[in-house]
Design an enzyme around this catalytic site. Structure first.
Site, PDB file in Angstrom:
ATOM      1  CB  CYS A 163      24.001  41.949  50.973  1.00 29.53           C
ATOM      2  SG  CYS A 163      25.655  42.027  50.203  1.00 29.53           S
ATOM      3  CB  CYS A 214      31.954  45.358  51.507  1.00 31.88           C
ATOM      4  SG  CYS A 214      31.615  45.841  49.730  1.00 31.88           S
ATOM      5  CB  CYS A 245      25.677  49.579  47.772  1.00 36.47           C
ATOM      6  SG  CYS A 245      25.153  47.760  47.165  1.00 36.47           S
ATOM      7  CB  CYS A 291      29.410  43.978  43.492  1.00 37.29           C
ATOM      8  SG  CYS A 291      27.750  43.217  44.410  1.00 37.29           S
ATOM      9  CG  HIS A 336      38.656  44.585  26.322  1.00 37.91           C
ATOM     10  ND1 HIS A 336      38.302  43.195  26.068  1.00 37.91           N
ATOM     11  CD2 HIS A 336      38.755  45.082  25.152  1.00 37.91           C
ATOM     12  CE1 HIS A 336      38.258  43.024  24.648  1.00 37.91           C
ATOM     13  NE2 HIS A 336      38.541  44.231  24.152  1.00 37.91           N
ATOM     14  CB  CYS A 350      40.894  40.147  29.498  1.00 34.02           C
ATOM     15  SG  CYS A 350      39.787  38.489  29.523  1.00 34.02           S
ATOM     16  CB  CYS A 384      36.153  36.382  23.721  1.00 31.40           C
ATOM     17  SG  CYS A 384      35.474  38.140  24.320  1.00 31.40           S
ATOM     18  CB  CYS A 410      32.521  39.620  28.937  1.00 32.58           C
ATOM     19  SG  CYS A 410      33.641  40.352  29.810  1.00 32.58           S
ATOM     20  CB  CYS A 415      39.715  42.209  38.334  1.00 32.47           C
ATOM     21  SG  CYS A 415      38.600  42.826  39.450  1.00 32.47           S
ATOM     22  CB  CYS A 427      34.613  37.343  37.325  1.00 37.00           C
ATOM     23  SG  CYS A 427      34.309  38.228  39.048  1.00 37.00           S
ATOM     24  CB  CYS A 452      33.484  41.494  33.597  1.00 37.89           C
ATOM     25  SG  CYS A 452      33.690  42.962  34.572  1.00 37.89           S
ATOM     26  CB  CYS A 462      30.971  44.633  40.128  1.00 36.81           C
ATOM     27  SG  CYS A 462      32.476  44.203  40.785  1.00 36.81           S
TER      28      CYS A 462
HETATM   29  S1  SF4 Z   1      36.446  38.149  28.183  1.00 36.06           S
HETATM   30 FE1  SF4 Z   1      35.396  40.117  28.672  1.00 36.06          FE
HETATM   31  S2  SF4 Z   1      37.462  41.263  29.215  1.00 36.06           S
HETATM   32 FE2  SF4 Z   1      38.241  39.352  28.388  1.00 36.06          FE
HETATM   33  S3  SF4 Z   1      38.479  39.604  26.252  1.00 36.06           S
HETATM   34 FE3  SF4 Z   1      36.420  38.857  26.205  1.00 36.06          FE
HETATM   35  S4  SF4 Z   1      35.123  41.023  26.154  1.00 36.06           S
HETATM   36 FE4  SF4 Z   1      37.269  41.465  26.898  1.00 36.06          FE
HETATM   37  S1  SF4 Z   2      32.633  41.383  37.921  1.00 37.10           S
HETATM   38 FE1  SF4 Z   2      34.257  42.550  36.697  1.00 37.10          FE
HETATM   39  S2  SF4 Z   2      35.035  44.083  37.969  1.00 37.10           S
HETATM   40 FE2  SF4 Z   2      33.685  43.015  39.549  1.00 37.10          FE
HETATM   41  S3  SF4 Z   2      35.199  41.515  40.567  1.00 37.10           S
HETATM   42 FE3  SF4 Z   2      34.373  40.388  38.546  1.00 37.10          FE
HETATM   43  S4  SF4 Z   2      36.099  40.802  37.151  1.00 37.10           S
HETATM   44 FE4  SF4 Z   2      36.297  42.298  38.734  1.00 37.10          FE
END
Ligand code: SF4
Ligand code: SF4
Length: 365
Positions: free
Chosen positions: A59, A62, A154, A186, A224, A227, A251, A257, A266, A278, A285, A288
């Site tokens: 697309c 990137c 991809c 992505c 995780h 986070c 959470c 997620c 990230c 994100c 999440c 990706c």
């Molecule tokens: S939001 Fe997602 S990465 Fe963050 S603590 Fe919860 S399950 Fe884990």
């Molecule tokens: S979807 Fe998850 S791995 Fe992908 S950019 Fe967002 S936080 Fe990072």
């Protein structure tokens, strides 16, 4: 064109260049003493056929991630100075002239081959460029490349197109005899590409990779575990109602997620030069950076992380059995009360304490 002329051509002074090098060095976590080496590596690479950039089923997200910016940032300046010899989206040439130019540069060899987008394998006619199947173009360019850097989900593993009818595959499924450094996502994060290219230019070797061919420097930790919402996870506080301000920071596990199964930096190095990422923007999440990102549909043989915003699997809690994802919050809280411990229960419900067939990621703990 010598390096000074290239700078002037792009409206940059040497001071601008050195400032960009300093910013990039800091952003990538290299020590300050690396600045002269990075500057020298970029200077040496500029003007040589350092990079050939192919686009398959993509697309262009990137490319956008790396190049679209109102004010060019340090990353963009450095990438722009590296000699990208062929890039369909940004090059001025088109048609047969562009394809001849590609062939000429392939003949010289020794370049980094960046690939964006997946490769159709069900039928060559799904993607041809200048009358040639994309797979054949990739194979020809790969044959003379020093190393290949597939960017985005991809090009690495098939990504979203792999859920469709084209038999979309990643580069590693087609090319078996060249060093491959996968930079999924992505889209891909600019720092991942720049850091990898600079690592290669300076040290002339592939960085340490995990079993999915991803650099451990960027994909060696579980999202995780870093986070900002992890504290709420530990307390069994899961967001179930987007409209409840009291749950705003909770959470996002029950909102789909995939952080407990996703290896990426990230959470430590936010996007857009540290502006956000994100989960901090309240988006679960999507996983990706994982090979099984968006794996879904009848044509897709991967074990998937789709659908993006839902948990559909039943969770098995010790002593409790199968639990509906929508009621797991109450079960976790109850388990904590009876002494099972939220962390233990949480590890089980997110699959971290059992072998996960779909994940052969980085340093899983
Ligand atoms: S939001 Fe997602 S990465 Fe963050 S603590 Fe919860 S399950 Fe884990
Ligand atoms: S979807 Fe998850 S791995 Fe992908 S950019 Fe967002 S936080 Fe990072």
């Amino acid at each position: 064109m010598d390096f000074q002329s290239r700078l002037e051509h792009k409206g940059l002074t040497r001071r601008d260049f050195l400032k960009a090098v300093a910013a990039v060095t800091a952003a990538l976590g290299f020590p300050v003493v690396y600045e002269p080496r990075i500057a020298a590596a970029v200077e040496k690479a500029a003007g040589k056929p350092a990079v050939i950039w192919l686009e398959g089923q993509d697309c262009t997200g990137c490319s956008e991630s790396l190049l679209a910016s109102v004010n060019p940032g340090p990353t963009e300046i450095i990438l722009d100075l590296l000699s990208v010899r062929y890039h369909e989206t940004i090059m001025a040439a088109s048609g047969q002239v562009a394809e001849n130019w590609l062939d000429e540069n392939i003949k010289q060899g020794g370049y980094l081959l960046i690939v964006e987008g997946s490769i159709p394998t069900a039928d060559d006619r799904f993607l041809t460029i200048g009358g040639r199947p994309f797979k054949a173009i990739l194979q020809a360019a790969a044959a003379k490349a020093a190393a290949i850097v597939p960017i985005g989900a991809c090009a690495c593993y098939g990504g979203i197109p792999a859920a469709g009818p084209t038999g979309a595959k990643g580069v590693q499924d087609i090319i078996k005899d060249k060093p491959i450094i996968n930079l999924p996502g992505c889209p891909v994060k600019p720092n991942w590409l720049l850091g990898t290219v600079l690592h290669y230019l300076i040290l002339n070797k592939v960085p340490e990779l995990d079993s999915n061919k991803r650099p451990l420097a960027y994909f060696g930790t579980l999202l995780h575990d870093n986070c900002p919402r992890r504290g709420h996870y530990e307390k069994g506080e899961f967001l179930t109602d987007w409209n409840d301000p009291g749950q705003k920071e909770f959470c996002l596990l029950l909102r789909g997620c995939k952080g407990p199964k996703t290896f990426t930096d990230c959470a430590q190095n936010w996007w857009n030069d540290g502006v956000n990422f994100c989960i901090n923007a309240s988006s679960p999440c999507a996983g990706c950076t994982q090979p099984e990102f968006y794996a879904a549909g009848p044509m897709d043989t991967r074990v998937g992380l789709a659908p993006l915003y839902l948990r559909t699997d039943t969770m098995n809690l010790p002593g409790v059995g199968g639990v509906n994802p929508e009621t797991v919050g109450k079960v976790v809280a109850g388990a904590a009360v009876v002494g099972a411990g939220v962390h233990l229960v949480g590890n089980v419900l997110t699959g971290r304490l059992k072998q996960d067939k779909g994940d052969k990621g980085g340093r899983e703990q």
